[in-house]
Enzyme design. Sequence first.
Site, short mmCIF file in Angstrom:
data_model
loop_
_atom_site.label_atom_id
_atom_site.label_comp_id
_atom_site.label_asym_id
_atom_site.label_seq_id
_atom_site.Cartn_x
_atom_site.Cartn_y
_atom_site.Cartn_z
N SER A 198 0.83 -1.21 0.00
CA SER A 198 0.00 0.00 0.00
C SER A 198 0.87 1.26 0.00
O SER A 198 2.06 1.22 0.33
CB SER A 198 -0.88 -0.04 1.28
OG SER A 198 -1.63 1.15 1.41
N ASP A 236 4.96 -7.49 3.23
CA ASP A 236 3.87 -6.82 3.93
C ASP A 236 3.12 -7.86 4.78
O ASP A 236 3.11 -9.05 4.46
CB ASP A 236 2.89 -6.18 2.93
CG ASP A 236 2.14 -5.00 3.53
OD1 ASP A 236 2.49 -3.85 3.20
OD2 ASP A 236 1.22 -5.23 4.36
N ASP A 256 4.93 -10.40 9.22
CA ASP A 256 4.54 -9.47 10.27
C ASP A 256 5.82 -8.98 10.94
O ASP A 256 6.55 -9.76 11.55
CB ASP A 256 3.65 -10.16 11.31
CG ASP A 256 3.17 -9.20 12.38
OD1 ASP A 256 3.67 -8.04 12.42
OD2 ASP A 256 2.32 -9.60 13.20
N TYR A 283 3.41 6.60 18.42
CA TYR A 283 3.86 6.50 17.03
C TYR A 283 4.99 7.50 16.78
O TYR A 283 6.03 7.17 16.20
CB TYR A 283 2.67 6.79 16.12
CG TYR A 283 2.98 7.04 14.66
CD1 TYR A 283 3.07 5.99 13.75
CD2 TYR A 283 3.14 8.35 14.17
CE1 TYR A 283 3.33 6.24 12.40
CE2 TYR A 283 3.40 8.59 12.84
CZ TYR A 283 3.49 7.54 11.95
OH TYR A 283 3.75 7.78 10.62
N LYS A 306 9.03 7.14 15.60
CA LYS A 306 9.57 7.84 14.42
C LYS A 306 10.80 8.67 14.77
O LYS A 306 11.71 8.84 13.95
CB LYS A 306 8.48 8.70 13.78
CG LYS A 306 7.33 7.88 13.19
CD LYS A 306 7.83 6.95 12.10
CE LYS A 306 6.73 6.16 11.42
NZ LYS A 306 7.26 5.29 10.35
N1 LIG Z 1 0.91 8.87 4.82
C1 LIG Z 1 1.44 9.81 5.56
O1 LIG Z 1 0.92 10.92 5.64
C2 LIG Z 1 2.70 9.55 6.33
C3 LIG Z 1 3.25 10.61 7.06
C4 LIG Z 1 4.41 10.40 7.77
C5 LIG Z 1 5.02 9.17 7.73
N2 LIG Z 1 4.47 8.15 7.03
C6 LIG Z 1 5.17 6.86 7.02
O2 LIG Z 1 5.26 6.36 5.70
C7 LIG Z 1 5.33 4.93 5.75
C8 LIG Z 1 4.33 4.34 4.78
O3 LIG Z 1 3.03 4.67 5.20
P1 LIG Z 1 1.81 4.85 4.20
O4 LIG Z 1 1.28 6.21 4.44
O5 LIG Z 1 2.22 4.45 2.84
O6 LIG Z 1 0.76 3.84 4.86
P2 LIG Z 1 -0.09 2.65 4.29
O7 LIG Z 1 -1.05 2.33 5.37
O8 LIG Z 1 -0.62 2.96 2.94
O9 LIG Z 1 0.98 1.47 4.15
C9 LIG Z 1 1.58 0.88 5.25
C10 LIG Z 1 1.84 -0.58 4.92
O10 LIG Z 1 2.54 -1.19 6.03
C11 LIG Z 1 1.99 -2.48 6.23
N3 LIG Z 1 2.17 -2.94 7.60
C12 LIG Z 1 1.56 -2.47 8.71
N4 LIG Z 1 1.92 -3.21 9.78
C13 LIG Z 1 2.77 -4.16 9.34
C14 LIG Z 1 3.45 -5.23 9.96
N5 LIG Z 1 3.29 -5.50 11.25
N6 LIG Z 1 4.27 -6.01 9.22
C15 LIG Z 1 4.39 -5.77 7.89
N7 LIG Z 1 3.76 -4.78 7.23
C16 LIG Z 1 2.95 -3.99 7.95
C17 LIG Z 1 0.50 -2.30 5.91
O11 LIG Z 1 -0.15 -3.53 5.68
C18 LIG Z 1 0.54 -1.37 4.71
O12 LIG Z 1 0.58 -2.08 3.50
C19 LIG Z 1 5.10 4.56 7.22
O13 LIG Z 1 6.35 4.32 7.84
C20 LIG Z 1 4.45 5.78 7.80
O14 LIG Z 1 4.67 5.88 9.18
C21 LIG Z 1 3.32 8.31 6.32
#
Ligand SMILES: NC(=O)c1ccc[n+]([C@@H]2O[C@H](COP(=O)([O-])OP(=O)(O)OC[C@H]3O[C@@H](n4cnc5c(N)ncnc54)[C@H](O)[C@@H]3O)[C@@H](O)[C@H]2O)c1
Length: 254
Positions: free
Chosen positions: A22, A43, A67, A160, A164
């Site tokens: 994702s 994932d 996981d 969270y 980070k």
């Molecule tokens: N979207 C934002 O605004 C934002 C902002 C700051 C940081 N981030 C960071 O960017 C990164 C990607 O996030 P995103 O926004 O694409 O989110 P997202 O929810 O689209 O994707 C996250 C993915 O991580 C997987 N995941 C969750 N727990 C897991 C586990 N235990 N083992 C394996 N996989 C696991 C989920 O299944 C998912 O596919 C993350 O580290 C998030 O903290 C995102």
Amino acid sequence: MNQELSILGLGGRVAIVTGAASGIGKSAAEILAAAGARVVACDVNAEGVKAAVAGFAGSGHAAEAIDLADLGACDTLVRRTAEREGRLDILLNVAATLRRLDIEDIDEAEWDRLMNVNLRSQYFLCRAAGEAMKSGKWGRIVNVSSGAGLVGGFVGATAYAITKAGIMTLTKSFAKDLGPHGITVNTLSPGAIDTPMQRTGMTRDTLEAARSRIPLGRMGLPAECARAAVFLASDLASYITGHILAADGGFLMR
Ligand SMILES: NC(=O)c1ccc[n+]([C@@H]2O[C@H](COP(=O)([O-])OP(=O)(O)OC[C@H]3O[C@@H](n4cnc5c(N)ncnc54)[C@H](O)[C@@H]3O)[C@@H](O)[C@H]2O)c1
């Protein structure tokens, strides 16, 4: 391989990407594949990651259901990849979990889950990947953090944000340790990127409040953030290590 991406020097590289079902991870994995890398996409969402890999350009990619809370699985992932592919060049530590909870509602189990998935897995994946990359004298590790790690959590993201912040420090420590082996380690710090995670537990009002503070006036697209991750993973970023690169529309300007 997409010829326009050949400048990245990623042809034939082997890359592990977590969170590849994702959002940012999926987009980064797609770009790496288009640039000629062989991608091991991981994932916890088994079906999602299989579907993602089916859409990648090129061949030789693999989908791994894992996981990241399971420490043994992290080590096995790196070892199996290095054995199967004969090398490991790139690790994108993208996956994370977020449940928006007030400070008083974070219990021990929730705390442990966040630390284990978001922070502990990144540490042990960096360590195992760094070892696997040393023989090739070339490596790229990109750890995905968040602006929350610099300024604290927004809307129920306290624990969270702590994970980070830890990622930024672990990145610098690994950058010092692995630098002599030709391996760079950097942090990517996304701002508000339009993915399922960004929308988790947010109302229209909180989303609008976040958007209104972004100088570019909009949320980012997953690909806009993923491109920054791929840049750090490429030959173009050969003299950048221990750095925090923000892809946040100017939100923090640090
Ligand atoms: N979207 C934002 O605004 C934002 C902002 C700051 C940081 N981030 C960071 O960017 C990164 C990607 O996030 P995103 O926004 O694409 O989110 P997202 O929810 O689209 O994707 C996250 C993915 O991580 C997987 N995941 C969750 N727990 C897991 C586990 N235990 N083992 C394996 N996989 C696991 C989920 O299944 C998912 O596919 C993350 O580290 C998030 O903290 C995102």
